[in-house]
Design a protein around this motif. Sequence first.
Motif, mmCIF file in Angstrom:
data_model
loop_
_atom_site.group_PDB
_atom_site.id
_atom_site.type_symbol
_atom_site.label_atom_id
_atom_site.label_comp_id
_atom_site.label_asym_id
_atom_site.label_seq_id
_atom_site.Cartn_x
_atom_site.Cartn_y
_atom_site.Cartn_z
ATOM 1 N N THR A 97 43.232 40.051 36.773
ATOM 2 C CA THR A 97 43.310 40.044 38.227
ATOM 3 C C THR A 97 44.087 38.829 38.720
ATOM 4 O O THR A 97 44.418 37.922 37.949
ATOM 5 C CB THR A 97 41.907 40.013 38.844
ATOM 6 O OG1 THR A 97 41.293 38.758 38.494
ATOM 7 C CG2 THR A 97 41.044 41.154 38.328
ATOM 8 N N LEU A 102 49.383 43.803 43.215
ATOM 9 C CA LEU A 102 48.053 43.219 43.412
ATOM 10 C C LEU A 102 48.085 41.883 44.149
ATOM 11 O O LEU A 102 47.040 41.311 44.430
ATOM 12 C CB LEU A 102 47.366 43.010 42.052
ATOM 13 C CG LEU A 102 47.231 44.217 41.128
ATOM 14 C CD1 LEU A 102 46.568 43.800 39.823
ATOM 15 C CD2 LEU A 102 46.435 45.328 41.800
ATOM 16 N N CYS A 109 49.329 40.069 34.920
ATOM 17 C CA CYS A 109 48.529 40.336 36.115
ATOM 18 C C CYS A 109 48.759 41.787 36.507
ATOM 19 O O CYS A 109 49.813 42.127 37.048
ATOM 20 C CB CYS A 109 48.939 39.378 37.242
ATOM 21 S SG CYS A 109 48.012 39.597 38.777
ATOM 22 N N GLU A 110 47.772 42.633 36.242
ATOM 23 C CA GLU A 110 47.970 44.062 36.461
ATOM 24 C C GLU A 110 46.615 44.760 36.552
ATOM 25 O O GLU A 110 45.599 44.249 36.081
ATOM 26 C CB GLU A 110 48.799 44.660 35.315
ATOM 27 C CG GLU A 110 49.246 46.092 35.508
ATOM 28 C CD GLU A 110 49.948 46.325 36.831
ATOM 29 O OE1 GLU A 110 49.329 46.960 37.710
ATOM 30 O OE2 GLU A 110 51.100 45.873 37.001
ATOM 31 N N ASP A 111 46.608 45.922 37.162
ATOM 32 C CA ASP A 111 45.404 46.736 37.285
ATOM 33 C C ASP A 111 44.812 47.011 35.901
ATOM 34 O O ASP A 111 45.534 47.355 34.956
ATOM 35 C CB ASP A 111 45.764 48.059 37.972
ATOM 36 C CG ASP A 111 44.545 48.823 38.439
ATOM 37 O OD1 ASP A 111 43.525 48.186 38.755
ATOM 38 O OD2 ASP A 111 44.619 50.067 38.497
ATOM 39 N N HIS A 112 43.507 46.836 35.757
ATOM 40 C CA HIS A 112 42.779 47.050 34.508
ATOM 41 C C HIS A 112 43.132 46.030 33.429
ATOM 42 O O HIS A 112 42.779 46.219 32.262
ATOM 43 C CB HIS A 112 42.987 48.468 33.952
ATOM 44 C CG HIS A 112 42.530 49.551 34.887
ATOM 45 N ND1 HIS A 112 41.223 49.675 35.305
ATOM 46 C CD2 HIS A 112 43.226 50.541 35.509
ATOM 47 C CE1 HIS A 112 41.119 50.709 36.130
ATOM 48 N NE2 HIS A 112 42.319 51.249 36.281
ATOM 49 N N SER A 136 42.777 36.597 40.547
ATOM 50 C CA SER A 136 41.842 35.484 40.351
ATOM 51 C C SER A 136 41.887 34.969 38.915
ATOM 52 O O SER A 136 41.910 33.753 38.674
ATOM 53 C CB SER A 136 40.419 35.925 40.708
ATOM 54 O OG SER A 136 39.494 34.884 40.472
ATOM 55 N N ASP A 137 41.898 35.880 37.949
ATOM 56 C CA ASP A 137 42.025 35.484 36.537
ATOM 57 C C ASP A 137 43.312 34.696 36.321
ATOM 58 O O ASP A 137 43.328 33.665 35.637
ATOM 59 C CB ASP A 137 42.059 36.712 35.626
ATOM 60 C CG ASP A 137 40.810 37.564 35.682
ATOM 61 O OD1 ASP A 137 39.727 37.013 35.953
ATOM 62 O OD2 ASP A 137 40.931 38.787 35.464
ATOM 63 N N SER A 138 44.377 35.204 36.904
ATOM 64 C CA SER A 138 45.692 34.569 36.734
ATOM 65 C C SER A 138 45.689 33.163 37.309
ATOM 66 O O SER A 138 46.225 32.227 36.700
ATOM 67 C CB SER A 138 46.773 35.414 37.413
ATOM 68 O OG SER A 138 46.793 36.732 36.894
#
Length: 421
Positions: free
Chosen positions: A227, A255, A221-224, A229-231
């Motif tokens: 997200t 985040l 879970c990280e920028d680029h 939400s994805d996680s």
Amino acid sequence: MIADLIIKNIKTIYTPNHKAPVKGYDMRDIKTVHNGYIAIKDGLILNLGSESHDVFIGDKTIIIDAQQKIMCPAFIDSHTHLVHGGSREDEYGKLLQGIPYLDILKAGGGIHNTVNHTKNASFDELYEKAYRSLDLMLKLGVHVVEAKSGYGLDLETEIKQLNVAKKLNANHPIDIHSTYMGAHAIPKRYALNKDLYVDEVIKDLHVIKHQHLATAVDIFCEDHVFTVSDSEKILTAANALGFKIKMHADEIKSLGGTSLAIDLGCSSVDHLMVITDDDIKKLASSHTIANLLPGTSFYLNKAFAPGRKMIDQGVAVSISTDYNPGSCPTENLLLVMQIAANKMKLLPEEILTAVTLNAAYHLGISERSGSLEVGKEASFILLDAPNLNYVFYHYGINHVSDMFIKGKQVLRNQEIVGDKR
């Protein structure tokens, strides 16, 4: 009861002294036994102490003299990317010049570099490379390793990585706990439609579960990358299938990953170099382990996770190498422990708890491993050092002499016993 094996003449036994997860200052409250012994029966600890051990000796009892070495539980490296192809020394100069990792990733380096090497490597090449790494870890006192996939980014290569780990677990003395991490990066083929890849990872979870290739699922879970939400989507699906779940979070940008990890009941949340004060407080009131990776900060010349603040505020902390080819290319957990002491200001006793009982807890094995207690597995190391502090004070040195896993000697004076290859 008569012991199969007794180790006597131990200068000091050091072991965690609380029920896991061990939080805050309880991490430094360890048990010490001076002039001790340990008695083992059927691979389990029959007794340990400083009183006479004669009552446990029978005609067939093997007695080993520790010669005044110190003893502690064998270490657990609970965050590694063990199985991968190739290396990335070609990126090292860029890191030294201060080029951010995410920029290297965008240029096709980083994880994508290793993905190509891993796809092109044969099963046997991956197996031999990882076996050599496990031998190094064993000599440094490690008896359990968590191994993540994530260098395939397609089902075929992810399964290849996990099957390599499965064979390693069968053949090497170290116990391997496999984690599926298909959500380690966004494959180039999905660069314009990440949502489709998230759906693919969720679909692939069923295959991994059906083939019994992993017990846990992780996500970056990280920028680029992925997200919050994805996680949530991937980890919720994994949890529903019975996987343990964990997260890479707050490594580069905060985040909200740590908060999500706690809400979802992740066994650990890892990295945490930029964790917020609010999330530290939230972690302290949870059973999620803060799995810190100081070797990564050291290698990347980044700020260290606030481990001292976390323990001061009651968080349960573990420490791991994050062994991987891009951001922490070392198998040396002992050195990482020494870095944690020097740079995070953690006490030796706290670090011992972090790499034994708390690590065992978030891998789900603390009822049988992670501390030296009657009835637990007899997995321990002897160190050629006068005391625990010396192990951290005399840094960069491997103090491990001998190791026993489940009552069986696997390392004798730094020589591996009974190589199965």
